[in-house]
Scaffold this active site. Structure first.
Site, short mmCIF file in Angstrom:
data_model
loop_
_atom_site.label_atom_id
_atom_site.label_comp_id
_atom_site.label_asym_id
_atom_site.label_seq_id
_atom_site.Cartn_x
_atom_site.Cartn_y
_atom_site.Cartn_z
N ASP A 147 0.79 -1.24 0.00
CA ASP A 147 0.00 0.00 0.00
C ASP A 147 0.82 1.29 0.00
O ASP A 147 0.50 2.23 0.73
CB ASP A 147 -0.97 -0.01 1.19
CG ASP A 147 -1.93 -1.18 1.16
OD1 ASP A 147 -1.87 -1.97 0.19
OD2 ASP A 147 -2.72 -1.33 2.09
N LYS A 163 -6.67 -4.67 -3.26
CA LYS A 163 -7.32 -5.41 -2.17
C LYS A 163 -8.31 -4.50 -1.43
O LYS A 163 -8.02 -3.33 -1.19
CB LYS A 163 -6.27 -5.95 -1.19
CG LYS A 163 -5.43 -4.89 -0.50
CD LYS A 163 -4.42 -5.56 0.43
CE LYS A 163 -3.53 -4.55 1.13
NZ LYS A 163 -4.21 -3.60 2.00
N CYS A 180 -2.21 -2.48 7.75
CA CYS A 180 -2.16 -3.48 6.67
C CYS A 180 -0.91 -4.36 6.71
O CYS A 180 -0.96 -5.53 6.32
CB CYS A 180 -2.28 -2.79 5.32
SG CYS A 180 -3.94 -2.15 5.05
#
Ligand code: TIU
Length: 222
Positions: free
Chosen positions: A24, A129, A162
């Protein structure tokens, strides 16, 4: 097989079965005007890990090893967005609303794209995702199984959300995970420190950590 000095003990760097996972590294988490700032975070805190991840990406590529990128984002029609996630914290700008970087946390919008220094190269796997876990509703597991990858070097944003979630979920699937201490950051430095400790406690209950430098040194010697 080379062994890296790591916490809580040596990590066997299995060159034939290893990949770099970059989680990310998107404008939405690293730059003002995106999702993270809409939640009240100081996004400048993520900056230190950007050049470290860029160096690791270059070193893995030079060694011919896979580099995998994830991005947290939702479909433009919001069909993969739980209502609870959209409403949580009641931010002024919600996921899907128009912000300075386009629609907040929506795939294909400028905010969902990777920061300039951590962009994927042509041919590298990019996983979109909807959640914090990189395995949830993605093709990551199939990709790793198909290529026989058993070891993951993990970097990205944010350490306690995450990154931690993905490392725990990878560990449960049998992967040996090495989290790069200076290749990850949090909006809460104390949460980062705690996460690194929690992951490696109890004899490496979730995995290993070390700085980028020994990994870069090892890759340079290949
Ligand atoms: N808010 C926060 O720290 N993180 C996220 O929402 N997603 C990721 O960590 N990528």
């Amino acid at each position: 097989m080379p062994t890296l000095n790591a916490n809580p003990f040596g990590y066997e760097f299995d060159i034939d079965h290893i990949a770099l996972l970059c989680i990310d590294m998107q404008r939405d988490f690293c730059l003002p005007g995106g999702f993270a700032e809409s939640l009240g975070n100081d996004v400048s805190l993520i900056a230190p890990c950007i050049p470290v991840i860029a160096k690791l990406q270059a070193a893995f590529r030079k060694a011919g090893l896979p580099v995998i990128h994830t991005k947290e984002c939702h479909k433009p029609d919001l069909s993969d967005l739980p209502t609870a996630k959209r409403n949580r914290g009641n931010p002024k700008l919600k996921i899907g609303d128009m912000g300075p970087l386009g629609r907040i946390l929506i795939d294909g919008e400028p905010g969902s794209e990777f920061v300039d220094d951590c962009k994927p190269l042509e041919g590298e796997l990019v996983i979109s995702k909807p959640g914090k876990d990189s395995f949830y509703r993605t093709g990551l597991r199939d990709y790793l199984v198909t290529r026989g990858i058993t070891n993951l070097v993990i970097t990205g944003a944010t350490t306690d959300v995450c990154v931690q979630t993905t490392m725990r979920c990878a560990n449960d699937r049998g992967y040996d995970c090495l989290l790069i201490e200076d290749g990850t950051e949090s909006y809460f430095p104390e949460f980062k420190a705690f996460t690194l400790k929690a992951l490696t406690a109890q004899g490496g209950i979730v995995g290993w950590t070390c700085k980028a430098e020994p990994v870069l040194d090892l890759l340079a010697r290949l």
